[in-house]
Motif scaffolding. Structure first.
Motif, short mmCIF file in Angstrom:
data_model
loop_
_atom_site.label_atom_id
_atom_site.label_comp_id
_atom_site.label_asym_id
_atom_site.label_seq_id
_atom_site.Cartn_x
_atom_site.Cartn_y
_atom_site.Cartn_z
N ASP A 1 -10.79 -0.56 -1.66
CA ASP A 1 -9.47 -0.34 -1.06
C ASP A 1 -9.15 -1.40 -0.02
O ASP A 1 -8.13 -1.34 0.65
CB ASP A 1 -9.47 1.00 -0.31
CG ASP A 1 -9.16 2.13 -1.25
OD1 ASP A 1 -8.70 1.83 -2.36
OD2 ASP A 1 -9.39 3.29 -0.85
N CYS B 1 -6.33 -8.51 -2.12
CA CYS B 1 -7.11 -7.29 -2.32
C CYS B 1 -8.54 -7.65 -2.70
O CYS B 1 -8.76 -8.59 -3.47
CB CYS B 1 -6.53 -6.48 -3.47
SG CYS B 1 -4.82 -6.03 -3.22
N LYS C 1 0.84 -1.19 0.00
CA LYS C 1 0.00 0.00 0.00
C LYS C 1 0.88 1.24 0.00
O LYS C 1 1.81 1.34 0.80
CB LYS C 1 -0.90 -0.03 1.25
CG LYS C 1 -1.73 1.20 1.48
CD LYS C 1 -3.10 1.03 0.87
CE LYS C 1 -3.99 2.18 1.27
NZ LYS C 1 -5.22 2.23 0.51
#
Ligand code: GAL
Length: 326
Positions: free
Chosen positions: A283, A278, A222
């Protein structure tokens, strides 16, 4: 602060597939293909066939897969890498395909599965085939994977826990716990860049000096930082998590401590890390943990938590009994 009840994080919750059977996919991962999540892992042995301590930790089935569009309802897709009944085969069971990880190679259009391979009867050891990396490939995500054999990524080592991580630029990295008996070197996580087709090792390698005596690596990324969550080495017994971060996979990794918040027993909420992935179109990144049940491995439990990425480039994990993606 909410009162913490120890029992809350100690329970073994059964996860069922859409046929009502217990999901039996140990220490694998999730791969998202064409709108579907595929959850795969090694199928543990059923208790009646494996009496004695830890008898269920091997497989006599192989690596299995489930599919879902919502991460909640999982349909069994079958065995993708099968144990073999030929005693001469590498895949003669019971054996282990521990911590299998699948990555898709955009150039060769192949799904590539790496695992920690342990030959029959599935005991970790110092002998031939008792601590290696196994490799299999398939043209479709959920087809029958073809076994290509087992090998060592570096000389004079034994492979223990491992994972594979596909980076943004399409290159893939193997991260493994290198166990060396011969020269007294500390056990330590190593990163090895895979070849372009993901089928062999390159000489681009890095010893993660800060990550000695760690295993169960689960990688996430990230905002410029890669993170690995790891466990200590206490076998199936749980212990305190520790995370590391780096800006480049082959640079130094920094120890950023235990990411678990309010984990009063310092046991990673009584679990061990497996893999991170993910959630498509969001997000959210989920880290998968497992609460192993050594008296009946089929009754092990999965604990999936959202990773909290903090402004100071650290991560936090908070136990949640139930949560949803919205
Ligand atoms: C754990 C490891 C598992 C498995 C187990 C014992 O420490 O993370 O993958 O190897 O030991 O077999």
């Amino acid at each position: 602060m909410r009162e913490f009840k120890h029992g809350e994080i100690n329970e073994f919750v059964d996860w069922h597939d859409t046929d009502g059977n217990i999901i039996n996919a140990s220490d694998g991962g999730i791969i998202f293909v064409d709108g579907k999540y595929h959850w795969y892992g090694m199928a543990f042995r059923d208790l009646p066939f494996c009496p004695g301590p830890n008898g269920g930790q091997m497989t006599d089935i192989g690596v299995v897969m489930y599919e879902s569009t919502d991460l909640l309802n999982w349909k069994y897709e079958g065995v993708i890498l099968e144990v073999n009944s030929d005693p001469e085969s590498d895949l003669f069971g019971p054996m282990r395909f521990e911590r299998p990880k699948i990555v898709y190679n955009d150039k060769t259009k192949q799904f590539v599965l790496w695992c920690h391979y342990v030959k029959y009867p599935g005991n970790h050891g110092k002998g031939y085939g008792e601590g290696d990396l196994g490799l299999a490939v398939c043209d479709s995500v959920n087809g029958k994977y073809k076994w290509l054999g087992f090998s060592k990524p570096q000389p004079d080592c034994f492979v223990r826990d491992m994972t594979v991580y596909k980076d943004k630029d399409g290159s893939a990295y193997l991260i493994y716990d290198k166990h060396v008996y011969l020269n007294g070197e500390d056990r330590c996580l190593h990163v090895i860049k895979l070849s372009d087709d993901y089928l062999s090792y390159t000489d681009t390698q890095k010893r993660i000096e800060s990550a000695t005596w760690r295993e169960a690596p689960a990688v996430s990324y990230k905002d410029g930082y890669y993170y690995i969550v790891t466990s200590g080495l206490t076998g199936w017994n749980t212990n305190q998590a520790k995370a590391f971060r780096t800006k480049h996979l082959l640079d130094e990794w920094e120890d950023i401590g235990d990411p678990c918040i309010d984990d009063f027993t310092h046991t990673t909420f009584n679990t061990q890390s497996t893999n991170a992935f993910c959630v498509d179109g969001t997000d959210i990144q989920i880290i998968m943990f497992e609460r192993h049940n050594t008296s009946n491995f089929l009754k092990s439990s999965y604990v999936w938590l959202p990773i909290e990425f903090n402004d100071n480039n650290t991560i936090s994990l908070r136990y949640k009994k139930e949560w949803n993606l919205k």
